[in-house]
Scaffold this active site. Structure first.
Site, PDB file in Angstrom:
ATOM      1  N   ASP A   4       0.935  -1.337  -0.100  1.00 59.15           N
ATOM      2  CA  ASP A   4      -0.117   0.083   0.047  1.00 59.15           C
ATOM      3  C   ASP A   4       0.890   1.237   0.128  1.00 59.15           C
ATOM      4  OD1 ASP A   4      -2.424   1.471  -0.092  1.00 59.15           O
ATOM      5  OD2 ASP A   4      -2.509   1.318   2.207  1.00 59.15           O
ATOM      6  N   GLY A  22       0.012   5.494  -4.173  1.00 53.74           N
ATOM      7  CA  GLY A  22      -0.635   6.797  -4.425  1.00 53.74           C
ATOM      8  C   GLY A  22       0.262   7.924  -3.807  1.00 53.74           C
ATOM      9  N   TRP A  68       2.836   7.959  -1.999  1.00 58.80           N
ATOM     10  CA  TRP A  68       4.299   8.350  -2.214  1.00 58.80           C
ATOM     11  C   TRP A  68       4.390   9.065  -3.418  1.00 58.80           C
ATOM     12  CZ3 TRP A  68       7.084   6.930  -6.803  1.00 58.80           C
ATOM     13  CH2 TRP A  68       8.658   6.976  -6.446  1.00 58.80           C
ATOM     14  N   ARG A 125      -0.539   9.580  -9.378  1.00 62.17           N
ATOM     15  CA  ARG A 125      -0.776   8.385  -8.626  1.00 62.17           C
ATOM     16  C   ARG A 125      -0.093   7.366  -9.358  1.00 62.17           C
ATOM     17  NH1 ARG A 125      -3.906   7.773  -4.462  1.00 62.17           N
ATOM     18  NH2 ARG A 125      -4.360   5.614  -5.035  1.00 62.17           N
ATOM     19  N   HIS A 147       2.306   3.796  -9.096  1.00 61.66           N
ATOM     20  CA  HIS A 147       2.186   2.407  -9.264  1.00 61.66           C
ATOM     21  C   HIS A 147       3.237   1.731 -10.193  1.00 61.66           C
ATOM     22  CE1 HIS A 147      -1.669   2.622  -7.340  1.00 61.66           C
ATOM     23  NE2 HIS A 147      -2.388   3.349  -8.647  1.00 61.66           N
ATOM     24  N   GLU A 150     -12.348  -4.411  -4.434  1.00 64.44           N
ATOM     25  CA  GLU A 150     -12.684  -3.002  -4.263  1.00 64.44           C
ATOM     26  C   GLU A 150     -12.246  -2.006  -5.051  1.00 64.44           C
ATOM     27  OE1 GLU A 150     -12.054  -5.183  -1.821  1.00 64.44           O
ATOM     28  OE2 GLU A 150     -14.150  -5.568  -1.117  1.00 64.44           O
ATOM     29  N   LEU A 188      11.016 -19.773  -5.143  1.00 62.41           N
ATOM     30  CA  LEU A 188      10.162 -19.513  -4.544  1.00 62.41           C
ATOM     31  C   LEU A 188       8.577 -19.497  -4.969  1.00 62.41           C
ATOM     32  CD1 LEU A 188       9.468 -16.651  -2.189  1.00 62.41           C
ATOM     33  CD2 LEU A 188       9.152 -15.465  -4.123  1.00 62.41           C
ATOM     34  N   ARG A 219      -5.585  -1.841   8.844  1.00 70.09           N
ATOM     35  CA  ARG A 219      -6.451  -2.753   8.346  1.00 70.09           C
ATOM     36  C   ARG A 219      -6.095  -3.957   7.387  1.00 70.09           C
ATOM     37  NH1 ARG A 219      -8.295   2.432   6.729  1.00 70.09           N
ATOM     38  NH2 ARG A 219      -7.514   2.651   4.242  1.00 70.09           N
ATOM     39  N   SER A 247      -8.084  -5.027   4.853  1.00 74.74           N
ATOM     40  CA  SER A 247      -8.702  -4.628   3.415  1.00 74.74           C
ATOM     41  C   SER A 247      -9.141  -5.850   2.672  1.00 74.74           C
ATOM     42  CB  SER A 247      -7.549  -3.570   2.666  1.00 74.74           C
ATOM     43  OG  SER A 247      -7.529  -2.444   3.390  1.00 74.74           O
ATOM     44  N   GLU A 259       1.079 -13.497  12.172  1.00 67.62           N
ATOM     45  CA  GLU A 259       1.242 -12.269  12.880  1.00 67.62           C
ATOM     46  C   GLU A 259       1.296 -11.041  11.890  1.00 67.62           C
ATOM     47  OE1 GLU A 259       2.551 -12.158  15.998  1.00 67.62           O
ATOM     48  OE2 GLU A 259       1.866 -14.094  16.180  1.00 67.62           O
TER      49      GLU A 259
HETATM   50  C1  IPE Z   1      -5.467  -2.787  -0.363  1.00 65.08           C
HETATM   51  O1  IPE Z   1      -4.715  -1.419  -0.671  1.00 65.08           O
HETATM   52  C2  IPE Z   1      -5.294  -3.353  -1.830  1.00 65.08           C
HETATM   53  C3  IPE Z   1      -3.912  -3.494  -2.568  1.00 65.08           C
HETATM   54  C4  IPE Z   1      -2.802  -3.068  -1.868  1.00 65.08           C
HETATM   55  C5  IPE Z   1      -4.094  -3.992  -3.868  1.00 65.08           C
HETATM   56  P1  IPE Z   1      -6.286  -0.345  -0.615  1.00 65.08           P
HETATM   57  O2  IPE Z   1      -5.386   1.082  -0.646  1.00 65.08           O
HETATM   58  O3  IPE Z   1      -6.973  -0.447  -1.828  1.00 65.08           O
HETATM   59  O4  IPE Z   1      -7.112  -0.499   0.460  1.00 65.08           O
HETATM   60  P2  IPE Z   1      -7.737   0.630   1.346  1.00 65.08           P
HETATM   61  O5  IPE Z   1      -8.786   1.162   0.359  1.00 65.08           O
HETATM   62  O6  IPE Z   1      -6.812   1.499   1.965  1.00 65.08           O
HETATM   63  O7  IPE Z   1      -8.731  -0.332   2.438  1.00 65.08           O
HETATM   64  C1  IPE Z   2      -1.637   0.519  -3.492  1.00 66.01           C
HETATM   65  O1  IPE Z   2      -1.219   1.958  -3.385  1.00 66.01           O
HETATM   66  C2  IPE Z   2      -1.587  -0.133  -4.733  1.00 66.01           C
HETATM   67  C3  IPE Z   2      -3.113  -0.600  -5.108  1.00 66.01           C
HETATM   68  C4  IPE Z   2      -3.921  -0.555  -4.112  1.00 66.01           C
HETATM   69  C5  IPE Z   2      -3.235  -1.349  -6.379  1.00 66.01           C
HETATM   70  P1  IPE Z   2      -2.524   2.868  -3.173  1.00 66.01           P
HETATM   71  O2  IPE Z   2      -2.954   3.111  -4.720  1.00 66.01           O
HETATM   72  O3  IPE Z   2      -3.544   2.066  -2.558  1.00 66.01           O
HETATM   73  O4  IPE Z   2      -1.769   4.139  -2.663  1.00 66.01           O
HETATM   74  P2  IPE Z   2      -2.556   5.109  -1.419  1.00 66.01           P
HETATM   75  O5  IPE Z   2      -2.904   4.059  -0.385  1.00 66.01           O
HETATM   76  O6  IPE Z   2      -3.655   5.572  -2.284  1.00 66.01           O
HETATM   77  O7  IPE Z   2      -1.308   5.899  -1.176  1.00 66.01           O
HETATM   78 MG    MG Z   3      -4.099   2.512  -0.814  1.00 65.43          MG
END
Ligand code: IPE
Ligand code: IPE
Ligand code: MG
Length: 233
Positions: free
Chosen positions: A12, A15, A17, A25, A29, A59, A123, A186, A188, A199
């Site tokens: 996570d 975006g 970062w 964003r 990625h 989601e 792996l 969380r 998610s 853990e």
């Molecule tokens: C969880 O991250 C899904 C992935 C890393 C692919 P999200 O950024 O989508 O989760 P929420 O929305 O913060 O719960």
């Molecule tokens: C995780 O980074 C990548 C995916 C969920 C695909 P995010 O896109 O959720 O980045 P943030 O959490 O908004 O910073």
């Molecule tokens: Mg996120």
């Protein structure tokens, strides 16, 4: 150090970062995708045998369409290049999640990748795409219901073990350690069944900055835990 054999990562923070750098964003990625390859190598060298990463959740479809498109393009490219890398690193790659909603060409690349790497002995690398823990359990329940209806399975034979056989992760090892980057506290909808006794380690480091040192820190934290159930150390 007692290295976890099976690790799952919620990658996570791409975006945030990118935003902190004044970039879109999608730049986050792209950088995040580059980190995955290195972490696979580092994980294996540390002694981790199973690595499962969350790439796209059920989601995540609700994000703006241009972001979803950019993520699908990245996944498409990733799947194509992964065959070469997996062969070089001897990785056995698998994709979990409901693949039927993905574009046909991505489904084909996934099938080719899984077939080409299925006998590799390095792996066990698993990528969760269009994955949701609730959806995975729902799909497993549907398969069980059909078996009961067709007389292949008796109701009293629905056990934890027989249920697990219908999950996408069948044959993989439940995560000993679940890592989430970028600070959210969380799950998610990730690996709800499989993380029952994992853990949990949460770092503030965003995924594009995650590296071998951060992975070692997570493993060290794990190594100092007293586990209950799961794989008790
Ligand atoms: C969880 O991250 C899904 C992935 C890393 C692919 P999200 O950024 O989508 O989760 P929420 O929305 O913060 O719960
Ligand atoms: C995780 O980074 C990548 C995916 C969920 C695909 P995010 O896109 O959720 O980045 P943030 O959490 O908004 O910073
Ligand atoms: Mg996120």
């Amino acid at each position: 150090m007692n290295v976890p054999k099976s690790v799952a990562i919620i990658m996570d923070g791409n975006g945030r970062w990118a935003k902190a750098k004044g970039m879109p964003r999608t730049y986050g990625h792209v950088q995040g995708a580059k980190v995955v390859e290195q972490i696979c190598e580092d994980a294996y060298n540390l002694g981790i045998e199973y690595l499962t990463v969350y790439a796209f959740s059920t989601e995540n479809w609700s994000r703006p369409s241009d972001e979803v498109e950019a993520l699908m393009k990245l996944l498409r490219d990733y799947m194509k290049n992964c065959i070469k890398r997996a062969s070089k690193n001897n990785m056995c790659v698998r994709v979990i999640g409901d693949k039927s909603r993905l574009d046909k060409d991505i489904q084909k690349s996934i099938a080719d990748l899984e077939e080409a790497t299925k006998d590799n002995t390095g792996l066990h690398f698993t990528i969760a795409i269009n994955y949701g823990g609730r959806d995975e359990i729902r799909r497993a329940a549907c398969k069980i219901a059909k078996k009961v209806k067709d007389g292949e399975l008796k109701e009293e034979d629905i056990t934890i073990e027989s249920f697990e056989k219908e999950l996408d992760t069948f044959g993989l090892k439940d995560p000993d350690l679940l890592i989430r980057t970028c600070g959210e506290l969380r799950i998610s909808n990730f690996l709800l069944w499989q993380c029952s006794y994992s853990e949990i380690y949460i770092t503030d480091v965003a995924w594009p900055d995650f590296n071998k040192d951060e992975l070692i820190k997570a493993c060290e934290a794990y190594s100092n835990r007293t586990r209950k159930f799961g794989n008790v150390l």
